[in-house]
Design an enzyme around this catalytic site. Structure first.
Site, PDB file in Angstrom:
ATOM      1  N   ARG A 117       6.969   2.939  15.328  1.00  0.00           N
ATOM      2  CA  ARG A 117       6.164   2.657  14.123  1.00  0.00           C
ATOM      3  C   ARG A 117       4.678   2.871  14.410  1.00  0.00           C
ATOM      4  O   ARG A 117       3.940   3.390  13.569  1.00  0.00           O
ATOM      5  CB  ARG A 117       6.416   1.224  13.638  1.00  0.00           C
ATOM      6  CG  ARG A 117       7.781   1.055  12.980  1.00  0.00           C
ATOM      7  CD  ARG A 117       8.214  -0.390  12.936  1.00  0.00           C
ATOM      8  NE  ARG A 117       7.391  -1.205  12.075  1.00  0.00           N
ATOM      9  CZ  ARG A 117       7.353  -2.541  12.139  1.00  0.00           C
ATOM     10  NH1 ARG A 117       8.099  -3.189  13.018  1.00  0.00           N
ATOM     11  NH2 ARG A 117       6.588  -3.215  11.307  1.00  0.00           N
TER      12      ARG A 117
ATOM     13  N   ARG B   1      13.178  -9.310  12.014  1.00  0.00           N
ATOM     14  CA  ARG B   1      13.427  -8.025  11.351  1.00  0.00           C
ATOM     15  C   ARG B   1      13.988  -6.999  12.331  1.00  0.00           C
ATOM     16  O   ARG B   1      13.502  -6.903  13.463  1.00  0.00           O
ATOM     17  CB  ARG B   1      12.117  -7.490  10.748  1.00  0.00           C
ATOM     18  CG  ARG B   1      12.009  -7.708   9.252  1.00  0.00           C
ATOM     19  CD  ARG B   1      10.649  -7.388   8.706  1.00  0.00           C
ATOM     20  NE  ARG B   1      10.155  -6.042   8.976  1.00  0.00           N
ATOM     21  CZ  ARG B   1       9.002  -5.573   8.504  1.00  0.00           C
ATOM     22  NH1 ARG B   1       8.246  -6.346   7.724  1.00  0.00           N
ATOM     23  NH2 ARG B   1       8.588  -4.366   8.789  1.00  0.00           N
TER      24      ARG B   1
ATOM     25  N   LYS C 278      -1.247  -7.260   7.143  1.00  0.00           N
ATOM     26  CA  LYS C 278      -1.347  -6.845   5.732  1.00  0.00           C
ATOM     27  C   LYS C 278      -0.606  -7.818   4.822  1.00  0.00           C
ATOM     28  O   LYS C 278      -1.136  -8.288   3.819  1.00  0.00           O
ATOM     29  CB  LYS C 278      -0.772  -5.421   5.540  1.00  0.00           C
ATOM     30  CG  LYS C 278      -1.462  -4.355   6.367  1.00  0.00           C
ATOM     31  CD  LYS C 278      -0.885  -2.966   6.114  1.00  0.00           C
ATOM     32  CE  LYS C 278       0.558  -2.798   6.524  1.00  0.00           C
ATOM     33  NZ  LYS C 278       0.790  -2.916   7.991  1.00  0.00           N
TER      34      LYS C 278
ATOM     35  N   ARG D 247       7.255 -12.154  15.477  1.00  0.00           N
ATOM     36  CA  ARG D 247       7.247 -12.484  14.047  1.00  0.00           C
ATOM     37  C   ARG D 247       8.644 -12.922  13.600  1.00  0.00           C
ATOM     38  O   ARG D 247       9.654 -12.391  14.040  1.00  0.00           O
ATOM     39  CB  ARG D 247       6.831 -11.253  13.230  1.00  0.00           C
ATOM     40  CG  ARG D 247       7.051 -11.442  11.727  1.00  0.00           C
ATOM     41  CD  ARG D 247       6.408 -10.378  10.908  1.00  0.00           C
ATOM     42  NE  ARG D 247       6.959  -9.050  11.124  1.00  0.00           N
ATOM     43  CZ  ARG D 247       6.521  -7.960  10.505  1.00  0.00           C
ATOM     44  NH1 ARG D 247       5.515  -8.051   9.647  1.00  0.00           N
ATOM     45  NH2 ARG D 247       7.056  -6.782  10.750  1.00  0.00           N
TER      46      ARG D 247
ATOM     47  N   ARG E 281       0.606   5.519   2.831  1.00  0.00           N
ATOM     48  CA  ARG E 281       0.831   5.629   4.272  1.00  0.00           C
ATOM     49  C   ARG E 281       0.587   7.048   4.770  1.00  0.00           C
ATOM     50  O   ARG E 281       0.702   7.300   5.974  1.00  0.00           O
ATOM     51  CB  ARG E 281       2.273   5.278   4.563  1.00  0.00           C
ATOM     52  CG  ARG E 281       2.458   3.857   5.016  1.00  0.00           C
ATOM     53  CD  ARG E 281       3.931   3.674   5.287  1.00  0.00           C
ATOM     54  NE  ARG E 281       4.200   2.750   6.332  1.00  0.00           N
ATOM     55  CZ  ARG E 281       4.344   1.450   6.122  1.00  0.00           C
ATOM     56  NH1 ARG E 281       4.175   0.937   4.929  1.00  0.00           N
ATOM     57  NH2 ARG E 281       4.626   0.663   7.135  1.00  0.00           N
TER      58      ARG E 281
END
Ligand code: AP5
Length: 225
Positions: free
Chosen positions: A174, A163, A16, A130, A91
């Site tokens: 998540r 992160r 996203k 990431r 969400r």
């Protein structure tokens, strides 16, 4: 501009943020990521940032009472007049309905919902590998999009970070939260005839092209009716 009130929806790691940055730049509209807004509040140690922190670290959703006011205030700023691209919101079905009402209060409506479709197996690898720039928000991947110089942002040479919610245990929560609370939002946008579904497992540039083609096609159809 009517066709520029956009949201991008998909599971954690679907791409996203990666796609939203390019799309917002190409269409000259602000990219509003609720995750980035919350992380900024956290950095600034605001009351909202402090209250959101524990939810974010666990990979749970931050309560609507904290999110909605932050978003409505942001959407009323002058840079959103020509449109906006929301990333990470809505969400839940409740947030989707609140967004509809929020825009109605501002005499606007949503133009399109870009839905990123991808198999869950791919996502853990994307998120655990990431790395992000804490200064400008640029997103990298150790395998598919590495920085030119290891560990440093290409744009501003800041030290890239992993992160805290990109560690496997939190990623799995998540994904569970996504399945239970966010996936129904896709059906909502299909029912409202706003959804543009895109295969997000393709390489980054191909996904960008598919989104562009989907938006153009829908604009063409709308101009004919
Ligand atoms: P948020 O920051 O929104 O996280 P998220 O939705 O989990 O999404 P991500 O940023 O992890 O993934 P992405 O889809 O943007 O993927 P990316 O482009 O980086 O939210 C964080 C937290 O804030 C939430 O858990 C919650 O607590 C809170 N929150 C936020 N909004 C909220 C709301 N509305 N309500 C309540 N709480 C809220 O890509 C991932 C990786 O894959 C990168 O390394 C990238 O380089 C790579 N990649 C991307 N595309 C491709 C591709 N096509 N091929 C190969 N690699 C790719």
């Amino acid at each position: 501009m009517e066709f520029n009130n956009l949201v991008i929806v998909g599971p954690p790691g679907a791409g996203k943020g990666t796609q939203a940055k390019t799309l917002a730049k190409n269409r000259n509209i602000p990219h509003l990521s609720t995750g980035d807004l919350l992380r900024e509040h956290r950095r600034q140690k605001t009351e909202l940032g402090k209250r959101a922190s524990s939810y974010m670290d666990a990979g749970d959703l931050v309560p609507d009472s904290l999110i909605l006011q932050m978003l409505e205030e942001r959407l009323q700023r002058p840079d959103c007049v020509q449109g906006f691209l929301l990333d990470g919101f809505p969400r839940t079905l409740a947030q989707a309905e609140e967004l509809r009402k929020m825009l109605e209060r501002q005499s606007r409506s949503l133009s399109r919902a870009i839905i990123l479709e991808i198999a869950e197996e791919i996502l853990v690898g994307r998120l655990s590998r990431r790395r992000v720039c804490p200064t400008c928000g640029s997103v990298y991947h150790l395998d598919t999009k590495p920085p030119i110089e290891a560990g440093l942002c290409d744009d501003d040479a800041s030290q890239l970070i992993h992160r805290p919610d990109d560690h496997e245990e939190v990623i799995l929560n998540r994904l569970k939260v996504y399945r239970q609370q966010t996936r129904p939002v896709i059906g909502y946008y299909h029912r409202h005839r706003l959804a543009i579904a895109v295969d997000a497992s393709a390489p980054i540039e191909d996904v960008t092209r598919l989104i562009h083609e989907g938006l153009e096609e829908r604009a063409l159809v709308a101009s004919r009716v």
